[in-house]
Design a protein around this motif. Structure first.
Motif, short mmCIF file in Angstrom:
data_model
loop_
_atom_site.label_atom_id
_atom_site.label_comp_id
_atom_site.label_asym_id
_atom_site.label_seq_id
_atom_site.Cartn_x
_atom_site.Cartn_y
_atom_site.Cartn_z
N ARG A 7 -6.23 4.24 2.80
CA ARG A 7 -7.58 3.75 3.11
C ARG A 7 -7.83 2.49 2.29
O ARG A 7 -7.88 2.53 1.06
CB ARG A 7 -8.61 4.82 2.76
N PRO A 36 -11.64 4.79 -1.28
CA PRO A 36 -10.49 3.97 -0.87
C PRO A 36 -9.28 4.20 -1.78
O PRO A 36 -9.41 4.61 -2.94
CB PRO A 36 -11.02 2.55 -1.04
N ASP A 37 -8.12 3.91 -1.23
CA ASP A 37 -6.88 3.90 -2.01
C ASP A 37 -6.60 2.50 -2.54
O ASP A 37 -5.96 2.33 -3.57
CB ASP A 37 -5.70 4.35 -1.13
#
Length: 95
Positions: A7, A36-37
């Motif tokens: 993400r 988020p990543d």
């Protein structure tokens, strides 16, 4: 073969560093909500080549999100960039 999903979020923070602390906290909360990543941020405001201020601002974002960060100073602007990622991801290069 199924590859893992990552993400990613890109966000222009509109002069982060000049904005009010409450605005910055709200931006941190929004990013945490997105989980988020990988995060790519624009407009982290630090006057001139004040890399210590840029590092302080980027570190505050990284700590708020539990992420690792890499600041990217702009050559001809006071609005800089940052890339953040989850600590469990290995960095291949910071060139």
């Amino acid at each position: 073969m199924n590859a893992p999903l990552i993400r990613a979020v890109s966000w222009n923070l509109l002069s982060y560093g000049k904005s009010a602390k409450s605005t910055r906290r709200g931006q941190h909360e929004s990013l945490r909500f997105l989980r988020p990543d990988l995060v790519c941020l624009q407009e982290i405001y630090a006057v001139g080549a004040d890399l210590a201020e840029l590092d302080r601002l980027v570190t505050s974002i990284a700590e708020a999100l539990g992420m690792v960060a890499f600041a990217v100073p702009a050559r001809h602007s006071d609005c800089h960039l940052a890339i953040l990622w989850r600590p469990e991801y290995e960095v291949l290069s910071q060139r």
